[in-house]
Design a protein around this motif. Structure first.
Motif, mmCIF file in Angstrom:
data_model
loop_
_atom_site.group_PDB
_atom_site.id
_atom_site.type_symbol
_atom_site.label_atom_id
_atom_site.label_comp_id
_atom_site.label_asym_id
_atom_site.label_seq_id
_atom_site.Cartn_x
_atom_site.Cartn_y
_atom_site.Cartn_z
ATOM 1 N N SER A 553 0.737 -1.164 -0.164
ATOM 2 C CA SER A 553 0.073 -0.049 0.021
ATOM 3 C C SER A 553 0.940 1.253 -0.086
ATOM 4 N N ALA A 554 2.035 1.269 0.430
ATOM 5 C CA ALA A 554 2.790 2.371 0.592
ATOM 6 C C ALA A 554 4.361 1.914 1.166
ATOM 7 N N TRP A 555 5.327 3.046 0.583
ATOM 8 C CA TRP A 555 6.590 2.930 1.111
ATOM 9 C C TRP A 555 6.782 3.969 2.171
ATOM 10 N N SER A 556 7.789 3.576 3.257
ATOM 11 C CA SER A 556 8.122 4.346 4.005
ATOM 12 C C SER A 556 9.066 5.590 3.527
ATOM 13 N N ARG A 557 9.029 6.838 4.151
ATOM 14 C CA ARG A 557 9.715 7.923 3.341
ATOM 15 C C ARG A 557 11.235 7.745 2.965
ATOM 16 N N ASP A 558 11.945 6.954 3.742
ATOM 17 C CA ASP A 558 13.345 6.615 3.690
ATOM 18 C C ASP A 558 13.579 5.637 2.770
ATOM 19 N N GLY A 559 12.422 4.717 2.285
ATOM 20 C CA GLY A 559 12.535 3.597 1.475
ATOM 21 C C GLY A 559 12.954 2.287 1.928
ATOM 22 N N LYS A 560 12.948 2.294 3.370
ATOM 23 C CA LYS A 560 13.584 1.046 4.027
ATOM 24 C C LYS A 560 12.464 0.123 4.205
ATOM 25 N N TRP A 561 11.176 0.552 4.150
ATOM 26 C CA TRP A 561 10.077 -0.333 4.570
ATOM 27 C C TRP A 561 9.107 -0.340 3.529
ATOM 28 N N ILE A 562 8.436 -1.455 3.193
ATOM 29 C CA ILE A 562 7.017 -1.235 2.602
ATOM 30 C C ILE A 562 5.888 -1.846 3.562
ATOM 31 N N CYS A 563 4.980 -0.841 3.571
ATOM 32 C CA CYS A 563 3.684 -1.269 4.282
ATOM 33 C C CYS A 563 2.682 -2.070 3.422
ATOM 34 N N PHE A 564 2.047 -3.023 3.864
ATOM 35 C CA PHE A 564 1.278 -3.827 3.181
ATOM 36 C C PHE A 564 0.064 -4.302 3.909
ATOM 37 N N TYR A 565 -1.094 -4.589 3.211
ATOM 38 C CA TYR A 565 -2.232 -5.086 4.086
ATOM 39 C C TYR A 565 -2.138 -6.637 4.413
ATOM 40 N N SER A 566 -2.457 -7.362 5.162
ATOM 41 C CA SER A 566 -2.665 -8.814 5.365
ATOM 42 C C SER A 566 -3.808 -9.270 6.068
ATOM 43 N N ASP A 567 -4.254 -10.474 5.889
ATOM 44 C CA ASP A 567 -5.358 -11.046 6.602
ATOM 45 C C ASP A 567 -4.776 -12.369 7.385
ATOM 46 N N ARG A 568 -3.457 -12.368 7.388
ATOM 47 C CA ARG A 568 -2.947 -13.520 8.126
ATOM 48 C C ARG A 568 -3.350 -13.617 9.854
ATOM 49 N N THR A 569 -3.688 -12.750 10.375
ATOM 50 C CA THR A 569 -4.248 -12.820 11.765
ATOM 51 C C THR A 569 -5.822 -13.123 11.579
ATOM 52 N N GLY A 570 -6.465 -13.329 10.563
ATOM 53 C CA GLY A 570 -7.908 -13.619 10.491
ATOM 54 C C GLY A 570 -8.738 -12.535 10.062
ATOM 55 N N GLU A 571 -8.309 -11.344 10.237
ATOM 56 C CA GLU A 571 -8.589 -10.004 9.768
ATOM 57 C C GLU A 571 -7.826 -9.137 8.836
ATOM 58 N N PRO A 572 -8.085 -8.122 8.338
ATOM 59 C CA PRO A 572 -7.090 -7.268 7.460
ATOM 60 C C PRO A 572 -6.423 -6.347 8.322
ATOM 61 N N GLN A 573 -5.251 -6.307 8.601
ATOM 62 C CA GLN A 573 -4.328 -5.242 9.325
ATOM 63 C C GLN A 573 -3.096 -4.816 8.445
ATOM 64 N N VAL A 574 -2.597 -3.880 8.813
ATOM 65 C CA VAL A 574 -1.367 -3.080 8.040
ATOM 66 C C VAL A 574 -0.181 -3.699 8.608
ATOM 67 N N TRP A 575 0.730 -4.268 8.047
ATOM 68 C CA TRP A 575 1.976 -4.770 8.431
ATOM 69 C C TRP A 575 3.114 -4.061 7.706
ATOM 70 N N LYS A 576 4.545 -4.113 7.838
ATOM 71 C CA LYS A 576 5.460 -3.768 7.013
ATOM 72 C C LYS A 576 6.484 -4.648 6.918
ATOM 73 N N VAL A 577 7.331 -4.690 5.749
ATOM 74 C CA VAL A 577 8.219 -5.559 5.618
ATOM 75 C C VAL A 577 9.579 -4.845 5.043
#
Length: 591
Positions: A553-577
């Motif tokens: 869904s978006a990058w961090s401003r420093d380009g080190k992280w990528i935010c993404f949505y995931s339903d791995r916990t059973g409901e949609p949440q925001v994660w980053k990698v």
């Protein structure tokens, strides 16, 4: 018109291979759609790599004398189609270089090798088919017949109708001379049931009321056509109408799948209809036999996960082929063996195992030994076939019927070996709207420029995003036949394919802050995952591997992280990698 020599050679360049004998362009073993004059021009260039092939030579080989205007338009269109198939660019060519006012030159290294003709191209049942296709915005039914004995001969589609609006759900009469179909007239929101004689212009519609009607099916004796009519409140009715027109008779009511996932099929004995029904709002759609005489239901299947739908009975009456969906976008073809009176014999057997795509709308060949079906995403399927054999209905290897192209729906096969299907070419373009500089984010309206069609296509373009410097646009598109990530200049020029997954759904590009990488989502691993690819191309890197649906869904401003949505916990949440991979962290916890 000249023709390409069918010498027994294949020519390789990069990840592509051109089979001159088969008349096919392949990418990593998968067929890329390129036919007619574009393929012939590519073959001429490949036979003379590094040499200039003049426009005059192309004209003499492929266009008869006296057709200069046709040639000028045709060669430009053909070169454009070749570049689209190869993901090439006129401005920065990797394969075909344009020499202004002279001609064209193939500039990539090539490798020619001897090949043997593929035996599967000589299968007689493919050559004996007659093809029918209904088009959107130029509707028609296409037809081809055996015209020779050469095994490499390809089917030639011939339009039967050219009506404005939408046509689909074709069904052959028992003698194969007529096709019943559902027609949504231009400007009309509902469909009518109509009949067309193959080879004649006259078309007659059997219904004309305000209700939506679809899924016609011709009775085995040719006297009646069954169809589904929308009755409102999520219910529909199955009706019979004489094939020559006349009073209708309602057979049964039920909750049917949407029109694009519904089908009616007759048992060859004429006593039963097969379709998918939900008996209550809480039930999954299952296959049932419906008595034409009494309307009584006979359960045939018990769905797993989502729905059983699109059932069709083999011409010999020994089995029912259908689509079983464990999820909305994950369906496979199954075969259920049945008795002479349609009673199930054992459990259904899975015929296909695509895992990451929809396989649906099966149609038996006339000899009950193969199944034609559509497979791909629900918005862009192609035509496939698979051989089956009893006892046990063992499947062969599915093969794509490349002549049909993409956006194919509702195949049907006549007793005489004719094949009908609906083809829906579609164009979803990327547009640009100037904003009011004095009010950021506000359209300029009458004070500025009108919306501009920025990246047009006869296919689907979606999820566009400007690069940080505003000079380029990344977007998703199926213009190559599959949904991939593409990049263009900000003015819509120099469109280049960036990914080459060749099948799995891929979309949602997001630029890194430095504009050198793009994160996106793809189901190449079997479910949605986050990938990253350099703007220079190369192999995409998969960043998430969890058995869940993830998407950036978006990058961090420093380009080190990528935010993404995931339903791995059973409901949609925001994660980053981390952009280099690893370090997945949950960010939100409230859904």
């Amino acid at each position: 018109m000249g023709s390409v020599s069918t010498e027994g050679r294949a020519i390789r360049f990069g990840v592509y291979e051109v089979d001159l004998a088969a008349g096919e362009l392949r990418k990593r073993g998968r067929t890329v759609k390129l036919q007619g004059q574009p393929f012939q021009i590519l073959a001429m260039l490949l036979r003379r790599p590094g040499e200039v092939v003049s426009r005059e030579e192309l004209q003499q080989a492929l266009w008869p004398s006296g057709t200069f205007v046709e040639f000028e338009h045709g060669v430009n269109t053909a070169i454009r189609k070749i570049r689209e198939a190869l993901g090439d660019s006129a401005e920065n060519p990797r394969f075909i270089e344009t020499l202004p006012r002279k001609g064209y030159r193939f500039i990539a290294p090539v490798d020619g090798r001897e090949i043997r003709e593929s035996p599967r191209r000589g299968r007689a049942w493919v050559l004996a088919l007659a093809l029918c296709a209904a088009l959107l915005g130029g509707l028609g039914v296409w037809s081809f017949m055996r015209t020779g004995t050469k095994p490499e001969a390809a089917p030639v589609p011939i339009p039967l109708t050219s009506f404005p609006g939408r046509e689909g759900s074709p069904s052959f009469s028992p003698d194969g001379s007529q096709v019943a179909f559902a027609w949504q007239h231009e400007g009309q929101e509902t469909r009518d049931i109509c009949v067309k004689v193959i080879g004649l212009e006259e078309t007659r519609c059997l219904t004309s009321g305000p209700a939506d009607e679809h899924s016609p099916a011709w009775s085995p004796d040719g006297r009646y056509i069954a169809f589904i009519r929308d009755l409102g409140e999520e219910k529909g009715g199955i009706f019979l109408i004489p094939a020559i027109g006349g009073p209708e008779r309602k057979v049964a009511e039920g909750r049917f799948p949407p029109w694009f996932r519904s089908r009616l099929a007759w048992h060859p004995g004429g006593r039963w209809l097969v379709t998918s029904i939900r008996r209550s709002a809480s039930e999954l759609s299952a296959l049932f036999g419906i008595s034409v005489e009494s309307g009584d239901l006979l359960r045939l299947t018990s769905p797993i996960g989502w729905a059983d739908e699109q059932g069709v009975v083999a011409p010999n009456g020994g089995a029912v082929a259908f689509s079983r969906c464990v999820e909305d976008q994950v369906c496979d073809i199954y075969v259920l063996e049945v008795s002479e009176d349609l009673r199930p014999k054992g459990e259904p057997r899975r015929i296909t195992s695509f895992r990451d795509r929809v396989a649906t709308a099966p149609a038996w060949t006339a000899d009950s030994r193969a199944i034609v079906f559509t497979s791909g995403s629900r918005t862009n399927p192609s035509l496939w076939k698979v051989a089956v054999s009893g006892p046990g209905w063992k499947p062969g290897n599915p093969e794509r019927m490349t002549f049909a192209g993409y956006s194919v729906w509702w195949p049907a096969v006549s007793r005489q070996g004719r094949l009908a299907y609906a083809l829906f070419p579609k164009g979803v373009d990327i547009w640009r709207l100037e904003l009011d500089a004095s009010r950021p984010g506000t359209p300029s309206g009458g004070h500025g420029k009108p919306p501009l069609k920025l990246i047009p296509s006869t296919r689907v373009g979606h999820t566009p995003e400007y690069s940080p410097d505003g000079r380029r646009i990344a977007f998703g598109s199926d213009r190559s036949g599959n949904h991939e990530i593409w990049v263009a200049n900000s003015d819509g020029s120099n469109v280049m394919q960036l990914t080459s997954f060749d099948g799995p759904y891929t979309a949602g590009p997001h630029w890194s802050p430095d504009g050198r990488s793009i994160a996106f989502a793809s189901s190449a691993g079997g479910n949605g995952d986050v990938y990253i690819i350099s703007l220079d191309g190369g192999k995409p890197k998969r960043l998430t591997t969890n058995a869940s649906d993830d998407g950036p869904s978006a990058w961090s401003r420093d380009g080190k992280w990528i935010c993404f949505y995931s339903d791995r916990t059973g409901e949609p949440q925001v994660w980053k990698v981390r952009a280099e991979g690893g370090g997945e962290v949950q960010v939100t916890r409230n859904g």
